[in-house]
Design an enzyme around this catalytic site. Structure first.
Site, short mmCIF file in Angstrom:
data_model
loop_
_atom_site.label_atom_id
_atom_site.label_comp_id
_atom_site.label_asym_id
_atom_site.label_seq_id
_atom_site.Cartn_x
_atom_site.Cartn_y
_atom_site.Cartn_z
N HIS A 1 0.83 -1.20 0.00
CA HIS A 1 0.00 0.00 0.00
C HIS A 1 0.87 1.26 0.00
O HIS A 1 2.00 1.25 0.48
CB HIS A 1 -0.97 0.03 1.18
CG HIS A 1 -0.36 -0.08 2.53
ND1 HIS A 1 0.18 -1.25 3.02
CD2 HIS A 1 -0.21 0.83 3.52
CE1 HIS A 1 0.63 -1.06 4.25
NE2 HIS A 1 0.42 0.22 4.57
N HIS B 1 0.73 5.34 1.05
CA HIS B 1 0.04 6.38 1.82
C HIS B 1 0.14 7.70 1.06
O HIS B 1 1.23 8.09 0.65
CB HIS B 1 0.72 6.58 3.18
CG HIS B 1 0.75 5.37 4.05
ND1 HIS B 1 -0.16 5.18 5.07
CD2 HIS B 1 1.58 4.30 4.07
CE1 HIS B 1 0.12 4.04 5.68
NE2 HIS B 1 1.17 3.48 5.09
#
Length: 139
Positions: free
Chosen positions: A102, A104
């Site tokens: 992932h 951010h």
């Protein structure tokens, strides 16, 4: 598509867990972080389960980063941020705590020092939905 039943991000992709979705296409999903560094803190993930940068194929990596760039504009405008930090951690030693790749996208403000990820508090879903609506309007 790879799926890990123990992974919260895989559950979000499968709509088995709540999230405030900002963007979705066939391979990428973006949603607000439930424990944000700042309101508007967005997570961009591949829908398929890859553990980290060492695991994700280049095509999926590029797709995630293209969405991160696109959402950076909307997050910055919706939050009135002075800048955006793009953060991506790989492995426990680097601070990764969800082992699904992932990125951010974090709105930043002049003079602000960010807290540690471990010190963050969960935000109410209603507040996340309100911010999600503002960001979606900017896309």
């Amino acid at each position: 598509m790879a799926f890990d039943e123990s992974c919260i991000f895989c559950k979000i992709v499968a709509k088995q867990a709540p999230s405030s979705i900002l963007y979705e296409n066939e391979s990428v999903l973006a949603f607000l972080d439930i424990r944000p560094l700042n309101m508007g803190h967005t997570l961009v993930i591949p829908k398929a389960h890859y553990v980290d940068i060492f695991d994700i194929p280049e095509k999926e990596l590029a797709a995630v980063h293209l969405v991160a760039k696109q959402l950076s504009f909307a997050v910055k405008k919706a939050t009135g941020a002075d800048g955006i930090s793009i953060i991506q951690q790989n492995g426990k030693a680097a601070g990764q705590d969800i082992f699904h790749f992932h990125v951010h996208v974090v709105p930043r403000f002049e003079g602000q020092k960010l807290p540690s990820f471990h010190d963050l508090k969960t935000v109410e879903r209603s507040m996340l939905e309100e911010m999600a609506a503002k960001i979606r309007q900017q896309q």
